[in-house]
Design a protein around this motif. Structure first.
Motif, PDB file in Angstrom:
ATOM      1  N   PRO A  43      34.265  58.816  66.336  1.00 36.75           N
ATOM      2  CA  PRO A  43      33.472  58.025  65.387  1.00 36.75           C
ATOM      3  C   PRO A  43      32.132  57.558  65.941  1.00 36.75           C
ATOM      4  CG  PRO A  43      35.342  56.760  66.207  1.00 36.75           C
ATOM      5  CD  PRO A  43      35.541  58.166  66.680  1.00 36.75           C
ATOM      6  N   GLU A  44      32.008  57.445  67.274  1.00 38.45           N
ATOM      7  CA  GLU A  44      30.758  56.925  67.831  1.00 38.45           C
ATOM      8  C   GLU A  44      29.608  57.922  67.723  1.00 38.45           C
ATOM      9  OE1 GLU A  44      33.145  58.505  71.428  1.00 38.45           O
ATOM     10  OE2 GLU A  44      33.523  57.468  69.517  1.00 38.45           O
ATOM     11  N   ASN A  45      29.914  59.221  67.685  1.00 35.43           N
ATOM     12  CA  ASN A  45      28.833  60.213  67.604  1.00 35.43           C
ATOM     13  C   ASN A  45      29.122  61.355  66.624  1.00 35.43           C
ATOM     14  OD1 ASN A  45      30.778  61.651  68.975  1.00 35.43           O
ATOM     15  ND2 ASN A  45      29.638  61.773  70.910  1.00 35.43           N
ATOM     16  N   SER A  46      30.244  61.260  65.896  1.00 33.50           N
ATOM     17  CA  SER A  46      30.640  62.262  64.894  1.00 33.50           C
ATOM     18  C   SER A  46      30.898  63.646  65.491  1.00 33.50           C
ATOM     19  CB  SER A  46      29.584  62.372  63.781  1.00 33.50           C
ATOM     20  OG  SER A  46      29.458  61.148  63.088  1.00 33.50           O
ATOM     21  N   GLN A  47      31.160  63.703  66.790  1.00 37.67           N
ATOM     22  CA  GLN A  47      31.474  64.989  67.424  1.00 37.67           C
ATOM     23  C   GLN A  47      32.859  65.462  66.988  1.00 37.67           C
ATOM     24  OE1 GLN A  47      32.610  64.992  71.562  1.00 37.67           O
ATOM     25  NE2 GLN A  47      31.505  66.906  71.953  1.00 37.67           N
ATOM     26  N   LEU A 107      39.928  57.981  68.163  1.00 41.32           N
ATOM     27  CA  LEU A 107      39.380  59.080  67.383  1.00 41.32           C
ATOM     28  C   LEU A 107      39.581  58.785  65.901  1.00 41.32           C
ATOM     29  CD1 LEU A 107      40.803  62.060  69.475  1.00 41.32           C
ATOM     30  CD2 LEU A 107      38.499  61.094  69.601  1.00 41.32           C
ATOM     31  N   LYS A 108      38.943  59.554  65.061  1.00 38.54           N
ATOM     32  CA  LYS A 108      39.064  59.394  63.617  1.00 38.54           C
ATOM     33  C   LYS A 108      39.660  60.662  63.023  1.00 38.54           C
ATOM     34  CE  LYS A 108      38.240  57.225  59.684  1.00 38.54           C
ATOM     35  NZ  LYS A 108      38.949  55.984  59.329  1.00 38.54           N
ATOM     36  N   VAL A 109      40.586  60.482  62.078  1.00 41.68           N
ATOM     37  CA  VAL A 109      41.237  61.603  61.407  1.00 41.68           C
ATOM     38  C   VAL A 109      40.936  61.523  59.915  1.00 41.68           C
ATOM     39  CG1 VAL A 109      43.433  62.730  60.885  1.00 41.68           C
ATOM     40  CG2 VAL A 109      43.097  61.627  63.106  1.00 41.68           C
ATOM     41  N   ILE A 110      40.431  62.616  59.350  1.00 45.10           N
ATOM     42  CA  ILE A 110      40.146  62.657  57.917  1.00 45.10           C
ATOM     43  C   ILE A 110      40.635  63.978  57.333  1.00 45.10           C
ATOM     44  CG2 ILE A 110      38.135  61.149  58.070  1.00 45.10           C
ATOM     45  CD1 ILE A 110      36.398  63.706  57.768  1.00 45.10           C
ATOM     46  N   ILE A 114      42.223  65.751  75.074  1.00 47.25           N
ATOM     47  CA  ILE A 114      41.263  64.641  75.062  1.00 47.25           C
ATOM     48  C   ILE A 114      40.945  64.199  76.482  1.00 47.25           C
ATOM     49  CG2 ILE A 114      40.852  62.276  74.309  1.00 47.25           C
ATOM     50  CD1 ILE A 114      40.817  64.429  72.113  1.00 47.25           C
ATOM     51  N   GLY A 115      41.976  64.129  77.333  1.00 48.50           N
ATOM     52  CA  GLY A 115      41.766  63.736  78.722  1.00 48.50           C
ATOM     53  C   GLY A 115      40.872  64.706  79.470  1.00 48.50           C
ATOM     54  N   GLU A 116      41.025  65.990  79.191  1.00 46.32           N
ATOM     55  CA  GLU A 116      40.207  67.010  79.847  1.00 46.32           C
ATOM     56  C   GLU A 116      38.753  66.939  79.404  1.00 46.32           C
ATOM     57  OE1 GLU A 116      42.152  70.572  78.768  1.00 46.32           O
ATOM     58  OE2 GLU A 116      43.899  70.249  80.065  1.00 46.32           O
ATOM     59  N   MET A 126      51.943  61.931  59.725  1.00 48.53           N
ATOM     60  CA  MET A 126      52.639  61.948  61.012  1.00 48.53           C
ATOM     61  C   MET A 126      51.693  61.962  62.204  1.00 48.53           C
ATOM     62  SD  MET A 126      56.017  64.337  60.434  1.00 48.53           S
ATOM     63  CE  MET A 126      55.247  65.680  59.545  1.00 48.53           C
ATOM     64  N   ILE A 127      50.513  62.559  62.055  1.00 45.92           N
ATOM     65  CA  ILE A 127      49.637  62.703  63.216  1.00 45.92           C
ATOM     66  C   ILE A 127      48.487  61.703  63.246  1.00 45.92           C
ATOM     67  CG2 ILE A 127      50.185  65.157  63.369  1.00 45.92           C
ATOM     68  CD1 ILE A 127      47.429  65.767  62.217  1.00 45.92           C
ATOM     69  N   ALA A 128      48.166  61.082  62.111  1.00 43.96           N
ATOM     70  CA  ALA A 128      46.965  60.242  62.041  1.00 43.96           C
ATOM     71  C   ALA A 128      47.029  59.056  62.998  1.00 43.96           C
ATOM     72  CB  ALA A 128      46.738  59.765  60.609  1.00 43.96           C
ATOM     73  N   ALA A 129      48.103  58.277  62.941  1.00 47.95           N
ATOM     74  CA  ALA A 129      48.181  57.062  63.755  1.00 47.95           C
ATOM     75  C   ALA A 129      48.127  57.346  65.255  1.00 47.95           C
ATOM     76  CB  ALA A 129      49.439  56.271  63.394  1.00 47.95           C
ATOM     77  N   PRO A 130      48.942  58.280  65.780  1.00 49.18           N
ATOM     78  CA  PRO A 130      48.863  58.534  67.225  1.00 49.18           C
ATOM     79  C   PRO A 130      47.523  59.097  67.671  1.00 49.18           C
ATOM     80  CG  PRO A 130      50.377  60.080  66.160  1.00 49.18           C
ATOM     81  CD  PRO A 130      50.060  59.026  65.162  1.00 49.18           C
ATOM     82  N   ILE A 131      46.868  59.885  66.828  1.00 50.95           N
ATOM     83  CA  ILE A 131      45.553  60.413  67.208  1.00 50.95           C
ATOM     84  C   ILE A 131      44.501  59.309  67.169  1.00 50.95           C
ATOM     85  CG2 ILE A 131      43.671  61.940  66.491  1.00 50.95           C
ATOM     86  CD1 ILE A 131      45.719  64.004  65.702  1.00 50.95           C
ATOM     87  N   GLU A 132      44.547  58.472  66.139  1.00 50.50           N
ATOM     88  CA  GLU A 132      43.551  57.405  66.034  1.00 50.50           C
ATOM     89  C   GLU A 132      43.752  56.331  67.097  1.00 50.50           C
ATOM     90  OE1 GLU A 132      43.450  56.125  61.945  1.00 50.50           O
ATOM     91  OE2 GLU A 132      42.097  57.782  61.412  1.00 50.50           O
ATOM     92  N   SER A 133      44.949  56.271  67.689  1.00 46.32           N
ATOM     93  CA  SER A 133      45.165  55.348  68.810  1.00 46.32           C
ATOM     94  C   SER A 133      44.382  55.782  70.047  1.00 46.32           C
ATOM     95  CB  SER A 133      46.657  55.265  69.146  1.00 46.32           C
ATOM     96  OG  SER A 133      47.116  56.471  69.744  1.00 46.32           O
ATOM     97  N   LEU A 134      43.853  57.013  70.021  1.00 47.44           N
ATOM     98  CA  LEU A 134      43.039  57.538  71.118  1.00 47.44           C
ATOM     99  C   LEU A 134      41.551  57.294  70.867  1.00 47.44           C
ATOM    100  CD1 LEU A 134      44.855  60.994  71.462  1.00 47.44           C
ATOM    101  CD2 LEU A 134      45.264  58.924  72.816  1.00 47.44           C
TER     102      LEU A 134
END
Length: 272
Positions: free
Chosen positions: A169-173, A124-127, A268-270, A114-122
């Motif tokens: 994903p760009e810096n693994s933060q 970001l990576k979800v694992i 994320i915006g903050e 439920m949360i992976a797709a909307p978060i990855e649209s930002l």
């Protein structure tokens, strides 16, 4: 079937004149047997929390029914009362032990979906945290692991016990870790502990810690008088999100699940 002198009683959803049918009816009856309100499935569908067109939320239940009654259950070959009896046996009897053992894992899988797709649209990576358990990791995942590991000195290194990890994903933060628990009485203490440990290091203090739960024991329902899990959720965690159709006294820290993605977008915006 169970040996009992009492008549088999169907759950309210099974007597609802076809309002729920097929897979939805089975899921609704399962949740009812677990103690949830019989309108839970309808409410979650209305909130777009579950979508039967893309996910089979009843696979565990169907496996138990097939084992007991054969493939005919796939064609609607079971009366509602027999379905309820089978579900009751699955939850309370011999098969129930394996069903309950897998219930938590199944819940985690559904939350991740439920949360992976909307978060990855930002961007970001979800694992799942289990992806970091391998001895040999790809460079990106190895960096993720190093960015959230907790140093216990002479006792070695330890990863927080969580279910889902969100990172750039760009810096693994690491942005956040998310625990998904069916009940919170003990788990909220554990989640709070990991938040405390992450705050101890400058490298991990920024990581948000969230809990998603159906709050099976209703420990989060009220602000005052608050039960201990609610107090911990309010003070220690960055956010707790509850899947429920029942009344919930919401606050800035404890909310209904449908607020999770919007709140996460604000975080994320903050941080940009």
């Amino acid at each position: 079937m169970k040996n009992t002198d009492e008549p088999i009683k169907a759950a309210p959803t099974a007597r609802s004149d076809g309002e729920l049918s097929g897979m939805k009816n089975i899921l609704a009856d399962t949740l009812f047997e677990m103690g949830y309100n019989d309108t839970l499935v309808d409410t979650l569908i209305e909130r777009n929390v579950i979508d039967f067109s893309v996910v089979n939320y009843t696979s565990d239940v169907m496996d138990n029914l097939i084992e007991h009654y054969g493939e005919s259950v796939l064609c609607g070959g079971l009366p509602d009362a027999v379905i309820c009896e089978s579900l009751d046996a699955a939850l309370m009897g011999e098969i129930g032990r394996s069903w309950r053992a897998s219930k938590g894992d199944t819940f985690r899988e559904r939350i991740l979906y439920m949360i992976a797709a909307p978060i990855e649209s930002l961007d970001l990576k979800v694992i799942e945290s289990s992806e970091l358990e391998s001895i040999k990791l790809m460079p990106q995942l190895d960096a993720v692991k190093r960015n959230m590991i907790i140093d216990y000195g002479e006792f070695g290194m330890q990863l927080p016990d969580t279910d889902v990890i969100v990172y750039r994903p760009e810096n693994s933060q690491i942005i956040a870790i998310i625990s998904s628990k069916i009940s919170v009485k003990e788990s909220v203490v554990q989640v709070g502990y990991w938040k405390f440990k992450l705050l101890e290091s400058e490298n991990t203090a920024h990581i948000k810690v969230y809990l998603i739960t159906p709050d099976a024991n209703k420990d989060l329902t009220r602000i005052a008088p608050a039960k201990e899990p609610r107090v911990i959720a309010e003070i220690e965690l960055d956010g707790t999100y509850v899947l429920t159709t029942e009344a919930l006294e919401e606050s800035d820290k404890v909310k209904l699940f449908e607020h999770f993605i919007e709140d996460f977008k604000q975080v994320i915006g903050e941080n940009h």
